[in-house]
Design a protein around this motif. Sequence first.
Motif, mmCIF file in Angstrom:
data_model
loop_
_atom_site.group_PDB
_atom_site.id
_atom_site.type_symbol
_atom_site.label_atom_id
_atom_site.label_comp_id
_atom_site.label_asym_id
_atom_site.label_seq_id
_atom_site.Cartn_x
_atom_site.Cartn_y
_atom_site.Cartn_z
ATOM 1 N N ASN A 1 -22.568 20.173 48.372
ATOM 2 C CA ASN A 1 -23.205 20.377 49.386
ATOM 3 C C ASN A 1 -24.217 20.923 49.815
ATOM 4 O O ASN A 1 -25.135 21.190 50.715
ATOM 5 N N VAL A 2 -24.504 21.662 48.400
ATOM 6 C CA VAL A 2 -25.714 22.194 48.205
ATOM 7 C C VAL A 2 -27.242 21.390 48.751
ATOM 8 O O VAL A 2 -27.731 21.065 49.348
ATOM 9 N N TRP A 3 -27.075 19.982 48.033
ATOM 10 C CA TRP A 3 -27.565 19.239 47.982
ATOM 11 C C TRP A 3 -28.219 18.742 49.483
ATOM 12 O O TRP A 3 -28.684 18.078 50.162
ATOM 13 N N TYR A 4 -26.664 18.510 49.923
ATOM 14 C CA TYR A 4 -26.795 18.315 51.382
ATOM 15 C C TYR A 4 -27.577 19.352 52.434
ATOM 16 O O TYR A 4 -28.441 18.478 53.205
ATOM 17 N N GLY A 5 -27.208 20.332 51.972
ATOM 18 C CA GLY A 5 -27.582 21.365 52.537
ATOM 19 C C GLY A 5 -29.932 20.618 52.019
ATOM 20 O O GLY A 5 -30.480 21.275 53.574
ATOM 21 N N ILE A 6 -29.621 20.628 51.061
ATOM 22 C CA ILE A 6 -31.602 20.170 50.707
ATOM 23 C C ILE A 6 -31.939 19.601 51.666
ATOM 24 O O ILE A 6 -33.339 19.139 51.925
ATOM 25 N N SER A 7 -31.086 18.242 51.728
ATOM 26 C CA SER A 7 -31.611 16.556 52.489
ATOM 27 C C SER A 7 -31.575 17.262 54.381
ATOM 28 O O SER A 7 -32.880 17.226 54.803
ATOM 29 N N LEU A 8 -30.581 18.377 54.605
ATOM 30 C CA LEU A 8 -30.872 18.740 56.265
ATOM 31 C C LEU A 8 -31.894 19.628 55.870
ATOM 32 O O LEU A 8 -32.562 19.418 56.969
ATOM 33 N N ALA B 1 -27.063 4.396 46.483
ATOM 34 C CA ALA B 1 -27.117 5.696 45.991
ATOM 35 C C ALA B 1 -26.918 5.755 44.534
ATOM 36 O O ALA B 1 -26.451 5.081 43.515
ATOM 37 N N LEU B 2 -27.648 7.473 43.541
ATOM 38 C CA LEU B 2 -27.830 7.232 42.255
ATOM 39 C C LEU B 2 -26.585 8.295 41.995
ATOM 40 O O LEU B 2 -26.151 9.521 42.955
ATOM 41 N N GLU B 3 -25.602 8.026 41.211
ATOM 42 C CA GLU B 3 -24.652 9.400 40.741
ATOM 43 C C GLU B 3 -24.804 9.480 39.760
ATOM 44 O O GLU B 3 -25.428 9.306 38.739
ATOM 45 N N LEU B 4 -24.672 11.450 40.013
ATOM 46 C CA LEU B 4 -25.410 11.877 38.748
ATOM 47 C C LEU B 4 -24.202 12.731 38.434
ATOM 48 O O LEU B 4 -24.229 13.561 39.358
ATOM 49 N N ARG C 1 -31.918 9.638 51.486
ATOM 50 C CA ARG C 1 -32.395 11.335 51.172
ATOM 51 C C ARG C 1 -33.213 11.655 50.601
ATOM 52 O O ARG C 1 -34.065 12.686 50.450
ATOM 53 N N ILE C 2 -32.882 10.962 48.578
ATOM 54 C CA ILE C 2 -33.822 11.192 47.689
ATOM 55 C C ILE C 2 -35.812 11.500 48.094
ATOM 56 O O ILE C 2 -36.303 12.194 48.179
ATOM 57 N N ALA C 3 -35.828 10.099 48.689
ATOM 58 C CA ALA C 3 -36.595 9.784 49.309
ATOM 59 C C ALA C 3 -37.815 11.059 49.857
ATOM 60 O O ALA C 3 -38.359 11.340 49.993
ATOM 61 N N ILE C 4 -36.748 11.025 50.858
ATOM 62 C CA ILE C 4 -36.857 12.032 52.262
ATOM 63 C C ILE C 4 -37.277 13.659 51.757
ATOM 64 O O ILE C 4 -38.719 14.660 51.949
ATOM 65 N N VAL C 5 -36.101 13.728 50.943
ATOM 66 C CA VAL C 5 -36.816 15.007 50.164
ATOM 67 C C VAL C 5 -38.485 15.363 49.549
ATOM 68 O O VAL C 5 -38.631 16.429 49.908
ATOM 69 N N ILE C 6 -38.269 14.095 48.750
ATOM 70 C CA ILE C 6 -39.507 14.357 48.150
ATOM 71 C C ILE C 6 -40.091 14.135 49.071
ATOM 72 O O ILE C 6 -41.507 15.285 48.993
#
Lengths: 531, 376, 430
Positions: free
Chosen positions: A238-245, A368-371, A380-385
Amino acid sequence: MMILRDSLRALLVLLALSWASVAMAGPYEDALQKFTTDSYADTDTAIVGVASSGNPQALAVVEALRDGRLLAGAGRVVIRDASGAMTDAATGQAIAGAAPADLKPVRVNNRVRRAIEAALGSMTLMSPDAGKRLDAARAVFRSKDAAALPILDQALAQEKDATVKTILEEARAAILLSAPDISSADRIAAIGVLKARGNQDALALLSSVTGAPEVVEAAQAAAAGIRSRLELWNALQNVWYGISLGSVLLLAAIGLAITFGTMGVINMAHGEMVMIGAYTTFVVQEIIRTQMPGLFGASLFIALPLAFVVAGGIGILIERTVIRFLYGRPLETLLATWGLSLMLQQAVRSIFGPTNREVGTPAWMSGALELGGLSLTYNRIAIVIFAFGVFAALLLVMRYTSLGLFVRAVTQNRRMAGSMGIRTNRIDALAFGLGSGVAGIAGVALSQIDNVSPNLGQGYIIDSFMVVVFGGVGNLWGTLVGAMTLGIANKLLEPYAGAVLGKIVLLIAIILFIQRRPRGLFALKGRAVEA
Amino acid sequence: MSQVFDRRTIVVLVLLAAAAILVPAMNMLAAPGSAFHLSDHLVPLLGKYLAFALLALSVDLVWGYCGILSLGHGAFFALGGYAMGMYLMRQIGARGVYANPTLPDFMVFLNWKELPWFWYGFDWFPFAMLMVLLVPGLLAFVFGWFAFRSRVTGVYLSIITQAMTFALMLAFFRNDMGFGGNNGLTDFKDILGFPIQAASTRVVLFVASAVALAGGYLLCRWIVTSKLGKVLVAVRDAESRTRFLGYRVEHYKLAVFTLSAMLAGVAGALYVPQVGIINPGEFAPANSIEVVIWVAVGGRGTLAGAILGALVVNAGKTWFTGALPELWLFALGGLFVFVTLLMPKGILGTAEEWWERARRKPKAGVAPDALPSAAE
Amino acid sequence: MSMLGKAVKGARWLAASALIAGTMAGAAQAQETIKVGILHSLSGTMAISETTLKDAMLMLIEEQNKKGGILGKKLEAVVVDPASNWPLFAEKARELISKDKVVAVFGCWTSVSRKSVLPVFKELNSILFYPVQYEGEESERNVFYTGAAPNQQAIPAVDYLAKEEGVQRWVLAGTDYVYPRTTNKILEAYLLAKGVKPEDIMINYTPFGHSDWQTIVADIKKFGSAGKKTAVVSTINGDANVPFYKELGNQGVKATDIPVVAFSVGEEELAGIDTKPLVGHLAAWNYFQSVDTPDNKAFIEKWKAFTKNDKRVTNDPMEAHVIGFNMWVKAVEKAGTTEPDKVIDSIVGIQVPNLTGGVSEMLPNHHITKPVLIGEIKDNGQFDVVWKTEGLVPGDAWSKELDGSKDLVADWKTLKCGNYNTVTKKCGGA
C-alpha cells in the motif's frame, strides 16, 4: 473440463512412454483435422491429440496456434511462420506462393488458450532453453495436473537451473496436494515446499487442502504463517501504491509549482499543457509506427524533449499574448487561463477527435517485478523514477542556473530585479514556458496510465492545485512532500474507507490543515508573503 | 437610504419590474404567432438566467466588496437546490413509478426500506424553505468561522473553497448518501399543489425569480452602502490595516460570507423547479469558477454588473450551443480572454467609463447637440 | 416618464433579443423539410462517446435523403450541444421540440441525461430514441429504448462465464451510479438464486473517472486466488476503463486466469488502448463490428466513407441508432405522418433488420428484441464473437429479479401503461 483433463492425462502417459519412439502419422493427422471444424471444443481436442502424438511438428503447431499463425480450412492445416512462409502442418512441406484463400486462422478463446498453455507446459519441460522451461514449470504449477507427475520428476532430475528447479518443485508440491491417493507424509512435505513459496498462490492452495486431519492441520498452520507475512507485505504494498500515486500527483503538479507557485499565475490551463504533452506522445508514436517501427521502444524518450518544446512553446505563446498583461492581478489570470483551457480543449477535440487515442506501452515498461511479497509494475517504477528525476532536474535548474536565479529574483521583487538589469519580460516568458514544458513532459508519463483524450487535463487540475497549496506556494520541496503525503495517505485510507470516502476524508483534512498552517506545509517567510 | 437607490439601482429595479410584467404578459396574453409572443420554452430559460444572476450577485458581494474569491459558491447554490429538490420529491408522493407513498423512486430502486432521517420535514414547504437558507448558511458559517479565524486568505482560501465543493460533489455522487447519486432528484410533479409543468406555474416561478433577484439586489445595495459595506471594502483593500484600526475583520467577513451563501441557496432553490433536475454535477468546481467569470465579465464590485454578466454569458451559451455546437467553446473561451484583457472592469465598468468620458467631453466645450456622435 | 420609457424599451430589447436568439436558426429554413433533433454531448466528459453517435445520425439522415427522404420531404438534422451538463439536456430538448419543431429526437447517453429530459418529452409529447444499454426499470410512452436492457446483456454474459469458463467466484465492479448499481443488484440476486455463496461475490464501486486502480486490481487478484475460478463483471463507465485495463495489463491479470467481462467497453473505448495484454477479456453487447454479415459490411464501409477515416470503428450504440432510425422511418411511412401520437401508435410491432443478421422488433414495452453476443478482445482492438444467443431476446422494461419491479409490466399497445402491476391489476406501480 473433466474430459480435457482425462485426455490430457492419457496423452502425457503416452508421451512419457513413447518419448523417443517414432511418431505415428495416424493420430496426429486425425487430430489436425479437428482444427478445421471451427469449433472451440474440437480445437481443444485437437490440441490434446496433436500434443500427444509425439510428432516432431506438434510443438510448432501448438505454438503457431498460440500466436494466431495456424490456418485451417477445407481439410488442410497450414503453419505460417513470422515471415509469412507457409508449411503444411501434416507433411511438414513448404508451400510455395501465396496463402490459399480458403484458409482462415484457427480461432481461440480462453478455454483453448488454457489448453494451449497446459500442452506447451508439458511439451517444453525438457526444452534446452531455460526461459522456456521456466514458463513450462509455471504452466504446470497452474494446471496442477497429476498426469504430469512422471515427466515432472524426470525434468526435476535433470534440472540444473536453481530458479527453474524451485518452480518445478513447487509445481510438484501443488500436484501432490490436490491429487488423490497421496500419502500424508508426501503431502506434509509438499506443504513445507509451498510454505516456503509463501505467496498468494501458495495461500490459495494451502487454504483449500482437505483430507487427513494432520495434513489439514499442517496446511492451516502454514497458511496462517503465510497470511501474517502477507499482511506485512500488504502494508508495504500500500505504501508503494501511495508512492506511485504520489509520483503521478507530483508530475501533474510540478509544472504548476512554477507557473502558479513561483509566478503567481492561477493557471487553469495547466492541465491542458499536460494534455498537450500526452498528445505529442501520441503523434510521435503514430509517426514511429508508420515510418520506423523499430524505434517503438524508444518512442517515449523521443517524445519527452518534443513534448517539452511543444508545451513550452505554447506556454510562451500564452504568456506573451495573454498572461503578461495580467501580472499583479492573479485572480484575473484565473479567468483568462480558464478561457484558454476551454479553447485548448476544443482545439484538441477538433484536431484529434473527441475519442481516446491509443498510446502504446513499450515492451520494457510492461510486466511486474516481484520483490519479496511486493509486486512492483515496471511502468509504475518508471513513473516514480521519472517523477523524482524531473523534480531533481527542476530543483537544480532553479537553484544553480542563471535562469533559476533570475526567475527567483523576478518573482521576489520584480522592480528591484529589473533595476539590476534583468530583462523581466524575457524571464517571465521563459519561466512560464519552463512550467508549461514540465507539464508537457508529465503528459508523456501520464499517457502511459490514463486516457489520452481532450479531458485528460481536467482530471488533474484540482489535485494539482491541492498539492501545490498543501505543500506551500513557492516551494518546490513543499510540492514534493505535499504530493507524497497526499498520495500515501490516499492509498492507506482506500482499503478502509473505499476510494470515494478516502478522497473526501483527504479533502476535509486539507481544508483543516490549511486552518492550522494558512500558507501550506512549507510557508515562504519574509516580506514576499504580504505581496 | 437615498444612497441605496442610486441611478444604477433604479435602472436595475425598473428593468426587473418590467421583465416581471412583460414576460408573463407576452407569454400569456399575446397570441402565439404574433411578434410579441414569448414562446413557452423561453420562460423557464429566462427564469434560469435570473436564478444564475442571483447567484452571481451573491459572489459579487463577497468577491467584489470583501475580496473573498470563493471558488465554491456552487456548493451553496446546489445545497439550496437540493433542499428545494427534496421538497419537490416528497410532493410526488405515490405518483412515482413504483407508487411508494413515502419513498422516492430511487430509494425503492436501491431497496431502501424507510426514509432516512434527514428527509423528514421536507414535505412541509416552510421547513424546506428554512433549510434552503439554513443549510448553505450553516455550512458557510462553519467553514468561514474556521477559515477567517485562521486568517486563510487569497489564493489559499479560493483553493480550499474549491476543495469543499469538490468533496461535496464526491459525497453527493455516492448512492449511499441518500440523495439519488448521479441521477440526483428529478421528475418533479407539483410545487405547492400547482403542476410544475403548467405554463402559469412557470410564469409564477419566473416572477418569483425576478422578485427574489430584486430583493437580493436591494439587500446587497443596502449592505454595501451601510457602514458595514465601508468596512468590507476596507477589508478588501487593506485587510491588515483594517484589523490594526480595531475592526474584528473575521466577524465582518464571516457575516457577509454567510449571508452570501444564503443568497446562493435561494438562487439554487429557484433554479431547481425551473430546470427540473438537481444533481451532484452542480457541485463541480468548474461551475463555481464559471460563476466568478460571469461576475468578472459583467464587472466586479458593481452588483449590477454581476447580474449583467450572468445574463450575457448564459444567453451567449444558450445561443452558441445551439448555433455553433462544434465551436462554441472557442467563442466562450475567447470571450473570457477578451474580457479579462481588454475590459478589466467588465462590461458594465467599461461601458460606464465610456459614458463618463462622453459626458465629460461636452463640459470641455463640445456642444450638447454633438453628444450622441461623441458617444460613438 | 422618460425613465419609464427607457425601462420599457430596455425590457422589450431584452425580450426581443431572446426571441431573436430563439428564432434565428428556425426562421432561416424553408417549411419543406422534416426536422429531426440530435441531442448528444459534443463537449465535456461525455463527448468522447456521444460525438460518434451524432456523426452516425448525420450519416443515416443523409442516406435517407439520398433515398428521397420520407413522405416526399427531405429530412433535416438539428444538432445541439448539451455539453455533458444534465440540466442543459432538458433545456436543449425543450428548445429542439418547441423552437426548432423537430418531430423526433435521437439522443442521450447517460441515464441521468435521459431522466433529465423525460419530463420534457412527456410534457411536450414528442419522441426520444435512446440508444444505449441501460439499467431498465423504466418504460415511458414517449421514449423508445433501442439499447439493451439488463436481461439482454448482463444475465447472458454471466451464464456464459459460469458455463463455459466454470466461474464460481464473482467480482462485480462498477462506477457508482444507477446503471451499475441496478445491474449488480440484478446480478447478485440472480447469482444467489443460482447457488453462488454470498462470500463468493465481491461488489466494488468507484467514482466517475477513477484513474488510480492499483489497489482495486490488487484486491481483485487477491479475491481471485482463493482456489475457485474467478471472473470480474465490469460495469465501469467510459473514461475510467482505460486506466483500469492498463492496470490489469500491467499487474498481469490475464484473461486465462481472471477474465473480465465488460458491459460498457466497446470498439470505441478499445481504440484508445493497446489491447495486446487484454486479449481474451470479454464484452457482452448486441453488436460487434467484427460480426460478418453483408449488412454490417456495407454499414462499416459507409461509415468509413462518411467519416473519411479508414480507422473509424463502429459500435453497439451506433447500431441501436441504425435500428431506431429505421424503425422510426417505417413507422412514419406506415402512419403517413410524423405526428408523434400517430408514430407512437404505429411503431409498436415494426420490424427492421439489425446489422447482425436478425430482425429486431419494437415491443409494446418500447424496448426491442436483440441478439446477445459475447466477444473476446483481440489484439487488434476488435472482438471475436465466441458465443451468441440462438434467437433474439426481447428486452424487459422491469427486471424479474428485483423485488420492487417483479410484478410490473409495460404495455403501450393494449394496456396503455408503462408500469402495470400484474398482481393488483392496476396501472401506476402499486
